[in-house]
Scaffold this active site. Sequence first.
Site, PDB file in Angstrom:
ATOM      1  N   ARG A  10       0.819  -1.218   0.000  1.00 11.36           N
ATOM      2  CA  ARG A  10       0.000   0.000   0.000  1.00 11.36           C
ATOM      3  C   ARG A  10       0.851   1.266   0.000  1.00 11.36           C
ATOM      4  NH1 ARG A  10      -3.841   1.911  -1.953  1.00 11.36           N
ATOM      5  NH2 ARG A  10      -5.087   0.123  -1.459  1.00 11.36           N
ATOM      6  N   SER A 162       5.092   7.620  12.067  1.00 15.70           N
ATOM      7  CA  SER A 162       3.905   6.794  11.847  1.00 15.70           C
ATOM      8  C   SER A 162       2.749   7.679  11.415  1.00 15.70           C
ATOM      9  CB  SER A 162       3.531   6.065  13.140  1.00 15.70           C
ATOM     10  OG  SER A 162       3.066   7.000  14.096  1.00 15.70           O
ATOM     11  N   CYS A 163       1.692   7.058  10.925  1.00 15.30           N
ATOM     12  CA  CYS A 163       0.518   7.834  10.527  1.00 15.30           C
ATOM     13  C   CYS A 163      -0.083   8.527  11.753  1.00 15.30           C
ATOM     14  CB  CYS A 163      -0.502   6.949   9.821  1.00 15.30           C
ATOM     15  SG  CYS A 163      -0.971   5.473  10.738  1.00 15.30           S
ATOM     16  N   THR A 164      -0.075   7.856  12.893  1.00 13.91           N
ATOM     17  CA  THR A 164      -0.606   8.451  14.128  1.00 13.91           C
ATOM     18  C   THR A 164       0.213   9.678  14.510  1.00 13.91           C
ATOM     19  OG1 THR A 164      -1.315   6.278  14.874  1.00 13.91           O
ATOM     20  CG2 THR A 164      -1.158   8.003  16.548  1.00 13.91           C
TER      21      THR A 164
END
Length: 186
Positions: A10, A162-164
Amino acid sequence: MRIGINGMGRIGRLALRAALGEARRAPDDPRAGNRLEVVHLNEIKGGVGATAHLIEFDSVQGRWRVPIAAEPGAIRIEERRLGFSEHARPAEIPWGELGVDVVLECTGKFLTPEVLQGHLDRGAKRVIVAAPVKADSVLNVVVGVNDTLYDPARHPIVTAASCTTNCLAPVVKVVHEAIGIRHGQI
């Protein structure tokens, strides 16, 4: 700057879309023409045919706007030919021989400086990891929050966090600078 992508899951496929201009931008976006020169892809699962298919047909982003074809050792996106290999570890990929300057490490699998060093040992000049690397020697960059800490002489490997972290850190920075934060929990 010539880019290689290791890992075409992805994140690797989204990075490729953004780099080559498949991600749509508003006509008045001053960065609309900013594109990267991706020259090589490395993916160990499925082979060149499956990778080309997954690049072209994305269940979230939709179908790529130009023809994509698998060739022996390459993926063709319209007139652009991207080399393709199936090496299992960073130290096996001959980035220097492939003319790659910067590797986007998108496997989510290689997260230690020792293993990531394999990219540099094989000729890459820089590595950007698309997952957190928990080591003091690897700068965890969040653009707009701490990107001024980047020093090319000290940081040949950086992580894009990270996405967070990328979602939370900009908001926390603004709140902390405006009114202060004593403690918090995510």
